[in-house]
Enzyme design. Structure first.
Site, PDB file in Angstrom:
ATOM      1  N   ASP A   1       0.867  -1.179   0.000  1.00 48.21           N
ATOM      2  CA  ASP A   1       0.000   0.000   0.000  1.00 48.21           C
ATOM      3  C   ASP A   1       0.908   1.235   0.000  1.00 48.21           C
ATOM      4  OD1 ASP A   1      -2.126   1.736   0.061  1.00 48.21           O
ATOM      5  OD2 ASP A   1      -3.253   0.623   1.553  1.00 48.21           O
TER       6      ASP A   1
HETATM    7  C1  NOJ Z   1      -4.153   3.892   0.214  1.00 48.95           C
HETATM    8  C2  NOJ Z   1      -5.288   2.953   0.377  1.00 48.95           C
HETATM    9  O1  NOJ Z   1      -5.176   2.227   1.584  1.00 48.95           O
HETATM   10  C3  NOJ Z   1      -5.487   1.972  -0.762  1.00 48.95           C
HETATM   11  O2  NOJ Z   1      -6.755   1.384  -0.609  1.00 48.95           O
HETATM   12  C4  NOJ Z   1      -5.347   2.653  -2.083  1.00 48.95           C
HETATM   13  O3  NOJ Z   1      -5.592   1.743  -3.127  1.00 48.95           O
HETATM   14  C5  NOJ Z   1      -3.950   3.214  -2.196  1.00 48.95           C
HETATM   15  N1  NOJ Z   1      -3.695   4.163  -1.109  1.00 48.95           N
HETATM   16  C6  NOJ Z   1      -3.700   3.913  -3.530  1.00 48.95           C
HETATM   17  O4  NOJ Z   1      -4.397   5.086  -3.604  1.00 48.95           O
END
Ligand code: NOJ
Length: 733
Positions: free
Chosen positions: A289
């Site tokens: 993430d």
């Molecule tokens: C943070 C989030 O937790 C995740 O769900 C998301 O896909 C990514 N950033 C990318 O934006």
């Protein structure tokens, strides 16, 4: 996701020709940096817009004026494997550099957060799951895939399939609710919809199932917080949706931010290598993430960035989202022998395999005609599906005195800021909607020809104008009060310690009730709210979530009776926040809650949910009878008779549950095993049949082993997890 022998050979050939820098480049995901004007990375900017720190309009303004660095030079040098951009022409330009100007011409995999639709925004997932409609889950995902591809996005960071039982967590909005079976069926359908239509290169994307794993169990519902649980709980509740997604062929997985039992998921070799890749057989790759590799330093599990990068790579993390740690540190680690070349090769092989499977080498670009077609507006069938999905996701929680549906010609006072605000219909993680596509409840009622007068009065934030509330209550036959949460109150980084109606909305409802006029309450929200007072005092409650661009049309059709509501809750609702986490399938306690003192209860609140999982009313009524359970060698055959006992056609979600009455581990009081949507005309009766494979009646123990244990089972069928017929059967497997 399966490759042919020829495709595999293509990947191996490419791999054999890559330098170490180029290999590590494939493991590096970039997002545009804003240079000048606004000094935060693009991903941060998106999060700021998502969590409401800046509005959608401000975001648009910044993006149109700020100079962005899309890392073109690095792409040209083969140092970027993935990008995060949603502008189709920009994506074409970046792909052109990757394909035509980099040494090996490897296209970019372009990811984006298309969570519940792109420009066609469907209901937030917790709402869509209330439809219990697998075909709908698939159809909306398929449309999202086509719209993504038309914008140069070939990798959707969806489905989000975190089981979540604590509604203080803002991200409950993004996933299919509290139940592992519903979550697994949702996951499967979404993967099929996103990935399986290979009739054209522009009809499918790579899915990214997330967040792996147990993010929904973050302690006290506080985002990014620690999680800890037994292996059996992990296997029985949090892993099933991921296992199902892998069985369905999901191409990629995003690891969760949280630590699980002390090891951050980002560097958790057991989760990534042993379970996901070996046991579940992921063919594609895992991405971290955003910034999560760097956060391992803050977790206190890595000394510095380089250490975090090495741990992540060794654990099986194939792609780094946004930190540059792989780009900056992995080469030295390989040269020093800390990270074997085989680890790099495995990651790159997985990433290249997904790119090949996506057909990116043959079709890297979006055709200009397609871009232009979308610029003209949304196709009618997209709008129609948004409306259908929204209509199916509405849940009628209470309808005392059959106040709903509202009769045509009745004078409606529509109250509440949310009712008139088309910017509040899409919910968290919707980033590509256009204001001209969005329909507020006010506009929906007006378009449906209702006699409606609108009084904003106030909403989840700010003051309530009580003189306007008085005026609203005066001149009408019925009041429709729209209350709940703004979009920014749920989603990432939006945990709440109090999930009752925010602001002065309860006082507003009290004032409306005091007028003596009938009050219909419509909820717009991203999480189950604590509705103890509301359920006791309000005659009608319609749960409408954030239903997407056609929210207003859908709510109007339900309020006016053109659509008979059929949604059932995908998550239990508490009376008060202190009951969280509250969920129907909790393990049996030795002292189940009751009126007696020494039982599992609260002194100051009910022990059970207010509205249970599976609950949802209709404008007609259904009666269940004659539950029959018979055994054959491999399965139970279960039938129940369902009759429409009311005055109009309606759809009922018939739910099948079981309980393993005595086992070597404490089992849930009830577990959903199957469901069916059944539509019946007034007076019509039907026998609804289920086949429950015996192999599906077991559970995972604390060694992660699946067990089928002989003994007594209870089989339940009904219209909610609380209201079921029951039969017992003794089984020897
Ligand atoms: C943070 C989030 O937790 C995740 O769900 C998301 O896909 C990514 N950033 C990318 O934006």
């Amino acid at each position: 996701m399966k490759l042919t022998q020829e495709q595999k050979a293509f990947v191996e050939d490419l791999l054999s020709r890559m330098t170490l820098d180029e290999k590590i480049g494939q493991m590096n995901q970039e997002s545009p940096s804003i240079v000048g004007g606004f000094d935060v990375p693009f991903s941060e900017l998106i999060e700021m817009m998502t969590d409401g720190r800046i509005s959608q309009e401000e975001f648009g303004r910044i993006m149109s004026t700020a100079k962005q660095d899309f890392h073109e030079d690095d792409i040209r040098a083969g140092l970027v494997g993935s990008q995060m951009v949603n502008d189709p022409r920009q994506n074409n330009a970046l792909q052109k550099i990757a394909v035509e100007e980099s040494r090996l011409g490897i296209p970019l995999i372009i990811g984006f957060d298309v969570i519940h639709g792109f420009r066609s925004v469907f209901p937030i997932a917790i709402g869509e799951a209330c439809s219990f409609d697998d075909a709908l889950f698939e159809e909306t995902a398929h449309m999202a895939a086509a719209e993504s591809r038309a914008h140069g996005i070939n990798w959707n960071f969806a489905p989000m399939i975190d089981a979540a039982r604590d509604s203080r967590w803002g991200r409950v909005s993004e996933g299919p609710g509290e139940d592992p079976l519903l979550g697994s069926r949702f996951a499967r359908a979404k993967i099929r919809g996103l990935q399986n239509d290979r009739s054209s290169a522009l009809n499918y994307v790579a899915a990214c199932t997330k967040h792996y794993v147990a993010y929904g169990a973050c302690e006290s519902g506080r985002d990014y917080n620690t999680t800890s649980m037994s292996v059996s709980n992990l296997y029985n509740v949090y892993l099933p949706a991921f296992r199902a997604a892998m069985e369905e062929g999901a191409a990629t997985v995003m690891a969760a931010f949280n630590d699980l039992n002390g090891v951050p998921c980002t560097v958790n070799r057991w989760l990534l290598r042993d379970i996901l890749k070996k046991e579940f057989g992921l063919d594609g790759f895992v991405v971290s993430d955003a910034n999560a590799i760097r956060e391992c330093v803050i977790h206190g599990i890595a000394e510095d960035d380089a250490d975090a990068g090495v741990q992540a790579a060794l654990a099986g993390m194939d792609m780094d989202m946004g930190t540059h740690i792989y780009k900056d540190c992995l080469k030295a680690a390989v040269e020093q022998g800390t990270v074997p070349m085989a680890v790099i090769d495995e990651a790159v092989r997985r990433i290249l395999s997904v790119k090949v499977w996506l057909g990116l080498f043959e079709n890297p670009y979006v055709p200009e005609e397609l871009i232009e077609a979308y610029e003209k507006g949304l196709p009618a069938e997209h709008v129609a599906l948004c409306r259908k999905a929204a209509e199916e996701s509405v849940v009628l929680l209470k309808n005392e005195g059959n106040l709903l549906p509202i009769k045509r010609g009745q004078k409606i006072s529509l109250v509440g800021k949310l009712a008139g605000d088309a910017n509040e219909v899409c919910g968290a993680w919707a980033m590509a909607w256009k204001p001209e596509d969005c329909v507020s409840i006010q506009k929906g009622l007006e378009a449906a020809g209702a006699e409606v007068k609108y009084y904003p009065c106030g909403g989840p934030e700010g003051e309530i104008d009580f003189s306007e509330v008085d005026r609203a209550a005066r001149d009408c036959d019925v009041i429709v009060a729209v209350v709940g949460e703004t979009c920014a109150m749920s989603g990432e980084a939006s945990s709440k310690a109090d999930i009752s109606l925010p602001g002065g909305q309860r006082a507003m409802l009290q004032a409306l009730l005091a007028s003596g006029k009938p009050v219909v309450t419509v909820l717009m929200n991203g999480r189950p709210l604590a509705l103890g007072w509301e359920a006791e005092n309000l005659p009608v409650i319609l749960e409408a979530w954030h239903l997407g661009i056609r929210m207003g049309d859908a709510v109007a059709s339900v309020l006016l009776g053109d659509v008979n509501p059929s949604g059932k809750l995908s998550s239990s609702f508490p009376s008060v926040t202190g009951q969280c986490p509250v969920y129907y399938n909790h393990p049996s306690t030795g002292r189940p809650g009751s009126k007696s003192k020494f039982t599992s209860r609260y002194l100051d609140a009910p022990w059970d949910s207010l509205f249970p999982f599976g609950h949802g009313l209709s404008y007609t009524t259904f009666a269940y009878d004659n539950l029959v359970v018979t055994e054959n060698p491999d399965a139970l055959e279960i039938s129940v008779s369902l009759k429409n006992t009311g005055g109009r056609e309606g759809t009922e979600v018939v739910q099948l549950y079981m309980q393993d009455v005595s086992a070597s581990l404490v089992r849930p009081v009830k577990e959903l095993k199957d469901y069916q949507r059944v539509t019946l005309a007034p007076g019509e009766e039907k026998t609804v049949s289920f086949t429950l494979p015996k192999a599906a009646m077991g559970f995972y123990d604390n060694a992660g082993q699946y067990r089928l244990e002989n003994g007594l089972f209870r089989i339940f069928a009904g219209g909610s997890s609380r209201d079921c017929l029951m039969q017992e059967i003794r089984l020897a497997f």
